[in-house]
Scaffold this motif. Structure first.
Motif, PDB file in Angstrom:
ATOM      1  N   TYR A   1      21.306 -33.478  87.542  1.00 35.00           N
ATOM      2  CA  TYR A   1      22.343 -33.679  86.534  1.00 35.00           C
ATOM      3  C   TYR A   1      21.668 -33.759  85.172  1.00 35.00           C
ATOM      4  N   THR A   2      22.279 -33.168  84.162  1.00 31.52           N
ATOM      5  CA  THR A   2      21.655 -33.121  82.850  1.00 31.52           C
ATOM      6  C   THR A   2      22.671 -33.428  81.757  1.00 31.52           C
ATOM      7  N   PRO A   3      22.258 -34.139  80.704  1.00 26.32           N
ATOM      8  CA  PRO A   3      23.155 -34.397  79.577  1.00 26.32           C
ATOM      9  C   PRO A   3      23.259 -33.220  78.614  1.00 26.32           C
ATOM     10  N   ILE A   4      22.621 -32.083  78.933  1.00 26.25           N
ATOM     11  CA  ILE A   4      22.650 -30.895  78.085  1.00 26.25           C
ATOM     12  C   ILE A   4      23.347 -29.768  78.840  1.00 26.25           C
ATOM     13  N   ASP A   5      24.330 -29.112  78.195  1.00 22.34           N
ATOM     14  CA  ASP A   5      25.022 -28.028  78.875  1.00 22.34           C
ATOM     15  C   ASP A   5      24.233 -26.727  78.772  1.00 22.34           C
ATOM     16  N   GLU A   6      24.765 -25.655  79.356  1.00 19.29           N
ATOM     17  CA  GLU A   6      24.041 -24.393  79.424  1.00 19.29           C
ATOM     18  C   GLU A   6      23.831 -23.752  78.053  1.00 19.29           C
TER      19      GLU A   6
ATOM     20  N   ASN B   1      24.017 -27.790  74.191  1.00 17.52           N
ATOM     21  CA  ASN B   1      24.767 -28.863  73.548  1.00 17.52           C
ATOM     22  C   ASN B   1      24.783 -30.106  74.437  1.00 17.52           C
ATOM     23  N   GLU B   2      24.730 -31.261  73.790  1.00 15.64           N
ATOM     24  CA  GLU B   2      24.681 -32.515  74.532  1.00 15.64           C
ATOM     25  C   GLU B   2      26.073 -32.989  74.924  1.00 15.64           C
ATOM     26  N   TYR B   3      26.200 -33.464  76.161  1.00 16.64           N
ATOM     27  CA  TYR B   3      27.424 -34.148  76.572  1.00 16.64           C
ATOM     28  C   TYR B   3      27.377 -35.559  75.984  1.00 16.64           C
ATOM     29  N   TYR B   4      27.708 -35.679  74.712  1.00 13.06           N
ATOM     30  CA  TYR B   4      27.517 -36.965  74.039  1.00 13.06           C
ATOM     31  C   TYR B   4      28.688 -37.913  74.273  1.00 13.06           C
TER      32      TYR B   4
ATOM     33  N   ILE C   1      28.868 -36.769  81.920  1.00 16.36           N
ATOM     34  CA  ILE C   1      28.039 -35.682  82.425  1.00 16.36           C
ATOM     35  C   ILE C   1      28.674 -35.138  83.702  1.00 16.36           C
ATOM     36  N   PRO C   2      28.951 -33.846  83.767  1.00 13.63           N
ATOM     37  CA  PRO C   2      29.598 -33.270  84.960  1.00 13.63           C
ATOM     38  C   PRO C   2      28.801 -33.564  86.229  1.00 13.63           C
ATOM     39  N   GLY C   3      29.512 -34.000  87.243  1.00 14.76           N
ATOM     40  CA  GLY C   3      28.890 -34.301  88.516  1.00 14.76           C
ATOM     41  C   GLY C   3      28.374 -35.725  88.601  1.00 14.76           C
ATOM     42  N   LEU C   4      27.816 -36.208  87.509  1.00 13.90           N
ATOM     43  CA  LEU C   4      27.274 -37.570  87.499  1.00 13.90           C
ATOM     44  C   LEU C   4      28.368 -38.591  87.215  1.00 13.90           C
ATOM     45  N   GLY C   5      29.331 -38.191  86.363  1.00 11.92           N
ATOM     46  CA  GLY C   5      30.456 -39.076  86.081  1.00 11.92           C
ATOM     47  C   GLY C   5      30.123 -40.252  85.182  1.00 11.92           C
ATOM     48  N   ARG C   6      29.085 -40.120  84.368  1.00 15.61           N
ATOM     49  CA  ARG C   6      28.748 -41.212  83.431  1.00 15.61           C
ATOM     50  C   ARG C   6      28.320 -40.610  82.097  1.00 15.61           C
TER      51      ARG C   6
END
Length: 231
Positions: free
Chosen positions: A56-61, A64-67, A71-76
Motif C-alpha cells: 500500500y502506498t500514499p502515492i498514486d500512479e 500525487n499524494e493521497y493526502y 489510502i486505497p486498500g489500506l483504509g487509513r
C-alpha cells in the motif's frame, strides 16, 4: 513527525580568594522545543511503521499524494496527514546553578560546602484539529504544565596526613541534604469547530482538569577512611 531544537548556555567561574580559600559558581541553562508523533511507538503510523503492509502506498500512479483521502486498500490516512492534523508540541526551560566554597586552613585539612539546584518548567500542547477528516468538526485540545525543582547541599571535611612518607591516611566525613518538589496541571476539552480557535476556552464538551503534587527529602551522613602504604 518529530523534532528537537535546543539552545543552551553555560558559565564556569572559579576564583582563588587567597592562599586557603577558593570559591566557584557554575551556571547552566537551556530552552528547547519538542515535537512528537501523536501515535507513539506501538502504532504503524509511528514507531512500528516498518510493519505496515508494503504493497500500500500514499502515492498514486501519477505521483500525487493521497493526502486528505484514505489510502486505497489500506483504509487509513497517510502518516503526514495524520501528523499535520494531530500536532503534539512541547516547550521546556531548564536552569542548573551550582556553587561551592572550599577552605584549607592548614596543610592536609579541607572544608568544602557545595549547593546546587536542578529546575525545569515544561509545557506540552496536543490537539486534534477540527479539520481532521477522521473526526471532522469535533476537534480536541489538551494542555499540560509540569514544574520540578531539586536542591542539594553537601558539606564535607577531609584530613590527609602521612607517617614517615610511607603510611598515607585520609579521613573524610560529610553531610548531604537533598529535596525534590514537583507539581503538574493539565486540562482538556472537545467540541472545537475551527482550526483557528483551539484554545481551552473554546471547548464546549468533555472538559476535564487534573492536578498533581508530590515532594520528598533526604538527609544523609557519610564517612570514609582510607590508607595506603608507599602509594
Amino acid at each position: 513527525r518529530s523534532g528537537f531544537d535546543r539552545i543552551t548556555l553555560r558559565s564556569n567561574i572559579t576564583s582563588k580568594v587567597n592562599k586557603w580559600t577558593t570559591v566557584g559558581l557554575n551556571l547552566a541553562g537551556g530552552y528547547d522545543r519538542r515535537e512528537t508523533n501523536g501515535w507513539g511507538s506501538n502504532s504503524t503510523n509511528g514507531g512500528l511503521s516498518l510493519l505496515a503492509p508494503p504493497f500500500y502506498t500514499p502515492i498514486d500512479e501519477n505521483g500525487n499524494e493521497y493526502y486528505d483521502q484514505t489510502i486505497p486498500g489500506l483504509g487509513r490516512y497517510s502518516p503526514r496527514y495524520l501528523a499535520d492534523k494531530n500536532p503534539s508540541k512541547g516547550k521546556n526551560q531548564q536552569f542548573n546553578p551550582n556553587a561551592f566554597i572550599q577552605v584549607q586552613p592548614f596543610t592536609g585539612l579541607t572544608l568544602r560546602s557545595q549547593a546546587g539546584m536542578d529546575y525545569y518548567n515544561y509545557n506540552i500542547s496536543t490537539q486534534r484539529l477540527p479539520s481532521y477528516l477522521g473526526n471532522l468538526g469535533k476537534g480536541t485540545t489538551a494542555e499540560e504544565h509540569q514544574q520540578g525543582v531539586s536542591r542539594t547541599i553537601t558539606n564535607t571535611i577531609e584530613y590527609k596526613w602521612n607517617l614517615q612518607n610511607l603510611h598515607n591516611f585520609t579521613v573524610l566525613g560529610g553531610q548531604e541534604f537533598t529535596d525534590f518538589n514537583y507539581e503538574s496541571f493539565n486540562a482538556s476539552g472537545g467540541g472545537l469547530t475551527d482550526d483557528r480557535l483551539i484554545l481551552l476556552s473554546a471547548t464546549t464538551i468533555d472538559k476535564a482538569v487534573g492536578q498533581t503534587k508530590y515532594a520528598y527529602a533526604y538527609n544523609s551522613y557519610f564517612g570514609r577512611v582510607s590508607y595506603n602504604f608507599n602509594n
